[in-house]
Write a protein that holds these residues in place. Structure first.
Motif, PDB file in Angstrom:
ATOM      1  N   LEU A 158      18.160  -7.666   7.745  1.00  0.00           N
ATOM      2  CA  LEU A 158      18.360  -6.860   6.533  1.00  0.00           C
ATOM      3  C   LEU A 158      17.080  -6.677   5.733  1.00  0.00           C
ATOM      4  CD1 LEU A 158      20.226  -5.367   4.592  1.00  0.00           C
ATOM      5  CD2 LEU A 158      20.766  -7.571   3.526  1.00  0.00           C
ATOM      6  N   PRO A 159      16.262  -7.755   5.508  1.00  0.00           N
ATOM      7  CA  PRO A 159      15.001  -7.531   4.785  1.00  0.00           C
ATOM      8  C   PRO A 159      14.085  -6.540   5.496  1.00  0.00           C
ATOM      9  CG  PRO A 159      15.541  -9.861   4.782  1.00  0.00           C
ATOM     10  CD  PRO A 159      16.493  -9.201   5.743  1.00  0.00           C
ATOM     11  N   MET A 160      14.061  -6.569   6.823  1.00  0.00           N
ATOM     12  CA  MET A 160      13.209  -5.632   7.549  1.00  0.00           C
ATOM     13  C   MET A 160      13.732  -4.197   7.411  1.00  0.00           C
ATOM     14  SD  MET A 160      10.736  -7.410   8.639  1.00  0.00           S
ATOM     15  CE  MET A 160       9.976  -6.147   9.630  1.00  0.00           C
ATOM     16  N   GLN A 161      15.042  -4.034   7.426  1.00  0.00           N
ATOM     17  CA  GLN A 161      15.595  -2.700   7.223  1.00  0.00           C
ATOM     18  C   GLN A 161      15.282  -2.184   5.815  1.00  0.00           C
ATOM     19  OE1 GLN A 161      17.216  -0.672   9.530  1.00  0.00           O
ATOM     20  NE2 GLN A 161      16.379  -2.256  10.906  1.00  0.00           N
ATOM     21  N   ILE A 162      15.277  -3.101   4.866  1.00  0.00           N
ATOM     22  CA  ILE A 162      14.897  -2.703   3.500  1.00  0.00           C
ATOM     23  C   ILE A 162      13.428  -2.298   3.452  1.00  0.00           C
ATOM     24  CG2 ILE A 162      14.598  -3.555   1.143  1.00  0.00           C
ATOM     25  CD1 ILE A 162      17.061  -5.277   1.552  1.00  0.00           C
ATOM     26  N   ILE A 163      12.569  -3.039   4.171  1.00  0.00           N
ATOM     27  CA  ILE A 163      11.146  -2.699   4.217  1.00  0.00           C
ATOM     28  C   ILE A 163      10.956  -1.291   4.767  1.00  0.00           C
ATOM     29  CG2 ILE A 163       8.971  -3.210   5.390  1.00  0.00           C
ATOM     30  CD1 ILE A 163       9.683  -6.177   5.163  1.00  0.00           C
ATOM     31  N   TYR A 164      11.593  -0.987   5.873  1.00  0.00           N
ATOM     32  CA  TYR A 164      11.446   0.348   6.468  1.00  0.00           C
ATOM     33  C   TYR A 164      11.972   1.435   5.525  1.00  0.00           C
ATOM     34  CZ  TYR A 164      10.830  -2.415  10.750  1.00  0.00           C
ATOM     35  OH  TYR A 164      10.397  -3.310  11.675  1.00  0.00           O
ATOM     36  N   PHE A 165      13.111   1.168   4.902  1.00  0.00           N
ATOM     37  CA  PHE A 165      13.705   2.162   3.996  1.00  0.00           C
ATOM     38  C   PHE A 165      12.766   2.444   2.815  1.00  0.00           C
ATOM     39  CE2 PHE A 165      16.300   3.602   0.469  1.00  0.00           C
ATOM     40  CZ  PHE A 165      17.139   4.541   1.064  1.00  0.00           C
ATOM     41  N   VAL A 166      12.217   1.369   2.219  1.00  0.00           N
ATOM     42  CA  VAL A 166      11.313   1.548   1.079  1.00  0.00           C
ATOM     43  C   VAL A 166      10.043   2.284   1.506  1.00  0.00           C
ATOM     44  CG1 VAL A 166       9.892   0.339  -0.621  1.00  0.00           C
ATOM     45  CG2 VAL A 166      12.225  -0.432  -0.152  1.00  0.00           C
ATOM     46  N   ALA A 167       9.546   1.994   2.710  1.00  0.00           N
ATOM     47  CA  ALA A 167       8.344   2.675   3.197  1.00  0.00           C
ATOM     48  C   ALA A 167       8.603   4.173   3.378  1.00  0.00           C
ATOM     49  CB  ALA A 167       7.887   2.045   4.516  1.00  0.00           C
ATOM     50  N   PHE A 168       9.742   4.529   3.965  1.00  0.00           N
ATOM     51  CA  PHE A 168      10.078   5.944   4.127  1.00  0.00           C
ATOM     52  C   PHE A 168      10.336   6.611   2.772  1.00  0.00           C
ATOM     53  CE2 PHE A 168      11.934   4.484   8.418  1.00  0.00           C
ATOM     54  CZ  PHE A 168      10.683   4.573   8.998  1.00  0.00           C
ATOM     55  N   PHE A 169      10.995   5.886   1.892  1.00  0.00           N
ATOM     56  CA  PHE A 169      11.248   6.395   0.544  1.00  0.00           C
ATOM     57  C   PHE A 169       9.922   6.679  -0.187  1.00  0.00           C
ATOM     58  CE2 PHE A 169      11.816   5.880  -4.008  1.00  0.00           C
ATOM     59  CZ  PHE A 169      13.019   6.517  -4.267  1.00  0.00           C
ATOM     60  N   ALA A 170       8.972   5.735  -0.083  1.00  0.00           N
ATOM     61  CA  ALA A 170       7.677   5.915  -0.746  1.00  0.00           C
ATOM     62  C   ALA A 170       6.905   7.078  -0.136  1.00  0.00           C
ATOM     63  CB  ALA A 170       6.860   4.630  -0.654  1.00  0.00           C
ATOM     64  N   GLY A 171       7.055   7.279   1.200  1.00  0.00           N
ATOM     65  CA  GLY A 171       6.381   8.409   1.824  1.00  0.00           C
ATOM     66  C   GLY A 171       6.832   9.732   1.228  1.00  0.00           C
ATOM     67  N   ALA A 172       8.131   9.858   0.948  1.00  0.00           N
ATOM     68  CA  ALA A 172       8.653  11.090   0.342  1.00  0.00           C
ATOM     69  C   ALA A 172       8.365  11.153  -1.153  1.00  0.00           C
ATOM     70  CB  ALA A 172      10.156  11.186   0.589  1.00  0.00           C
ATOM     71  N   ALA A 173       8.312  10.017  -1.826  1.00  0.00           N
ATOM     72  CA  ALA A 173       8.167  10.006  -3.280  1.00  0.00           C
ATOM     73  C   ALA A 173       6.720  10.092  -3.739  1.00  0.00           C
ATOM     74  CB  ALA A 173       8.804   8.742  -3.860  1.00  0.00           C
ATOM     75  N   TRP A 174       5.772   9.593  -2.939  1.00  0.00           N
ATOM     76  CA  TRP A 174       4.391   9.499  -3.401  1.00  0.00           C
ATOM     77  C   TRP A 174       3.408  10.340  -2.608  1.00  0.00           C
ATOM     78  CZ3 TRP A 174       2.998   6.959  -7.796  1.00  0.00           C
ATOM     79  CH2 TRP A 174       3.952   6.125  -8.367  1.00  0.00           C
ATOM     80  N   ALA A 175       3.867  11.073  -1.613  1.00  0.00           N
ATOM     81  CA  ALA A 175       2.947  11.905  -0.825  1.00  0.00           C
ATOM     82  C   ALA A 175       2.228  12.901  -1.734  1.00  0.00           C
ATOM     83  CB  ALA A 175       3.707  12.634   0.277  1.00  0.00           C
ATOM     84  N   PHE A 185       0.810  -1.225   0.000  1.00  0.00           N
ATOM     85  CA  PHE A 185       0.000   0.000   0.000  1.00  0.00           C
ATOM     86  C   PHE A 185       0.844   1.276   0.000  1.00  0.00           C
ATOM     87  CE2 PHE A 185      -2.011  -3.470   2.320  1.00  0.00           C
ATOM     88  CZ  PHE A 185      -3.216  -3.606   1.637  1.00  0.00           C
ATOM     89  N   ARG A 186       2.139   1.150  -0.280  1.00  0.00           N
ATOM     90  CA  ARG A 186       3.036   2.288  -0.116  1.00  0.00           C
ATOM     91  C   ARG A 186       2.745   3.424  -1.101  1.00  0.00           C
ATOM     92  NH1 ARG A 186       5.270  -1.237  -3.493  1.00  0.00           N
ATOM     93  NH2 ARG A 186       6.629  -0.504  -5.192  1.00  0.00           N
ATOM     94  N   ARG A 187       2.252   3.112  -2.301  1.00  0.00           N
ATOM     95  CA  ARG A 187       1.998   4.175  -3.285  1.00  0.00           C
ATOM     96  C   ARG A 187       0.588   4.746  -3.169  1.00  0.00           C
ATOM     97  NH1 ARG A 187       3.663   2.324  -9.173  1.00  0.00           N
ATOM     98  NH2 ARG A 187       2.141   0.681  -8.733  1.00  0.00           N
ATOM     99  N   ARG A 188      -0.351   3.949  -2.661  1.00  0.00           N
ATOM    100  CA  ARG A 188      -1.722   4.439  -2.511  1.00  0.00           C
ATOM    101  C   ARG A 188      -1.884   5.278  -1.247  1.00  0.00           C
ATOM    102  NH1 ARG A 188      -5.475   6.797  -2.439  1.00  0.00           N
ATOM    103  NH2 ARG A 188      -7.643   6.300  -2.945  1.00  0.00           N
TER     104      ARG A 188
END
Length: 451
Positions: free
Chosen positions: A110-127, A80-83
């Motif tokens: 490491l996968p969890m750190q990637i999840i958090y990073f992508v979520a924060f990245f999507a927050g800045a990219a798709w807000a 749901f990161r882009r919606r």
């Protein structure tokens, strides 16, 4: 008086994050989002079980299902990161905090750190709103650093660092505890800053792409308008050509037919030959009119064709100055005495301009025959290239008066004005001060444009 510079760091940050931009980036949940969530989920669970297999999770008291639940809930956020970008970023921050407090080993995967990073990245990219993004991501970052500071200041973070670095000699410049704290701070700073700045860069790229698409759509719309305008202009041009051709030849046919009828009515010796000659002129003018109309209509059927036409109706070149004597002879045969005078290098006129001159003379003489009592007309073509503003001027005058009951539609003289307007020419149309009517058009040669 002190002048304050408004282009400082806050202003540059506001510009970078586009806080005043109202553009909204639309995002939706697609099949690709579900695939990303599934791939990350499988990778996270596999990593979790591999770590469990080597005994790293032996110190964790949490049940296995709780650890799995933490991984599944974290991976589900990416769907749901882009919606819902800012909502997912807030949930990812809360998930990171909760997992860090109760499941630190799971949070550190490491996968969890990637999840958090992508979520924060999507927050800045798709807000949708950039001001909301700055506020939400700023609060998440401040909260995370406050949590790190709390661990070091109040929690057991420093004690754990001392225990893990008890046997470490460290550096002569900085101790192991200070080095660990600084390294952790720098890593987290790069982590959050990289996610936010990278997301903003991605947003700006999408914004630029949308602007280019909008510009392309605008250009396409303008191109369509220009094409429609070109079609309208071409229709007007053909309408003018048809009017000039029909008006000229119908006028000749009318004059010759009237002359032939009068000769036949008188029945004098020799009138039969005159009537036959008049009828021959009617036939020739009708043939020429039909041929020219076929030529014009051929431009609609085959715009690319440029073959010369004969009786078969194929296109032929548009009239030029070389055809002007034949036009004047036709007017003379109809009973109008026409004097022609060329002044200057008229043979050097560009073909489109020469065509306009021909049509203007044709229309003017047709009007004389239809609407005037004149028996004489004069056509003067002047070309002067020696002046500061070179020009080509055509003038048609007659010695008659308006003939009652023969008022036309006005389209002929309107066509003359339109031809002049296209080439930025001066037009003088109206009665002469002494007697007769005058049509004068002066074309500037240096502003010659395509027909």
């Amino acid at each position: 008086m002190t002048v304050h510079d408004t282009s400082g760091s806050p202003g540059r940050l506001a510009t970078f994050f586009a806080t005043d931009d109202d553009w909204e980036r639309e995002g939706s949940i697609t099949l690709g989002d579900w695939l990303v969530g599934a791939i990350v989920l499988v990778a996270s669970l596999a990593t979790l079980e591999l770590i469990r297999g080597v005994g790293t999770l032996d110190s964790s008291d949490a049940p296995t299902w709780v650890e799995w639940l933490a991984v599944v809930s974290g991976a589900a956020l990416l769907v749901f990161r882009r919606r819902f970008p800012l909502t997912v970023a807030l949930l990812a921050g809360a998930h990171m905090f909760v997992a860090g407090v109760w499941l630190p080993m799971v949070m550190g995967l490491l996968p969890m750190q990637i999840i958090y990073f992508v979520a924060f990245f999507a927050g800045a990219a798709w807000a949708r709103r950039r001001r909301d993004m700055v506020v939400v991501m700023g609060l998440i970052t401040l909260f995370m650093f406050a949590w790190i500071a709390w661990q070091y200041a109040v929690g057991s973070g420093l004690d754990e660092i001392r225990e893990s670095t008890a046997d470490t000699e460290g550096s002569s410049l900085i101790g192991p505890v200070s080095a660990y704290v600084l390294l952790t701070t720098v890593v987290n700073l790069l982590y959050f800053a990289g996610a936010i700045v990278g997301g903003q860069v991605a947003w700006r790229g999408a914004r630029q792409k949308a602007e280019l698409a909008e510009q392309a759509a605008t250009i396409a719309a303008q191109s369509g308008q220009l094409q429609r305008r070109a079609v309208i202009d071409e229709r007007l041009r053909i309408a003018r050509e048809l009017h000039d051709v029909v008006a000229h030849h119908v006028a000749v046919v009318g004059v010759q037919a009237a002359a032939g009828r009068k000769l036949l009515e008188r029945g004098r010796p020799g009138d039969i030959e005159g009537a036959a000659e008049a009828l021959g002129n009617v036939e020739a003018s009708a043939r020429e009119g039909v041929t020219q109309m076929r030529s014009l209509l051929g431009t609609l059927r085959d715009p690319a064709g440029d073959a010369e036409a004969g009786a078969e109706g194929v296109r032929r070149p548009e009239p030029r100055l070389e055809d002007l004597p034949a036009l004047l002879d036709g007017a003379r045969e109809s009973g109008l005495w026409v004097d022609y005078q060329a002044v200057g290098p008229v043979e050097d006129l560009p073909v489109p301009l020469a065509h306009s001159v021909y049509r203007i003379v044709q229309e003017a003489l047709a009007n004389v025959r239809r609407h005037s009592t004149a028996d004489r007309a004069q056509v003067v073509l002047r070309v002067d290239r020696a002046t500061a503003a070179p020009y080509a001027e055509v003038e048609i005058t007659d010695n008659g008066r308006p003939r009652h009951g023969t008022s036309g539609s006005g389209l002929g003289l309107l066509g003359v004005r339109e031809r002049a307007a296209i080439r930025k020419a001066e037009v003088d149309i109206g009665p002469r001060a002494v007697q007769g009517f005058r049509v004068r058009v002066r074309f500037p040669i240096e502003t010659e444009v395509p027909a």
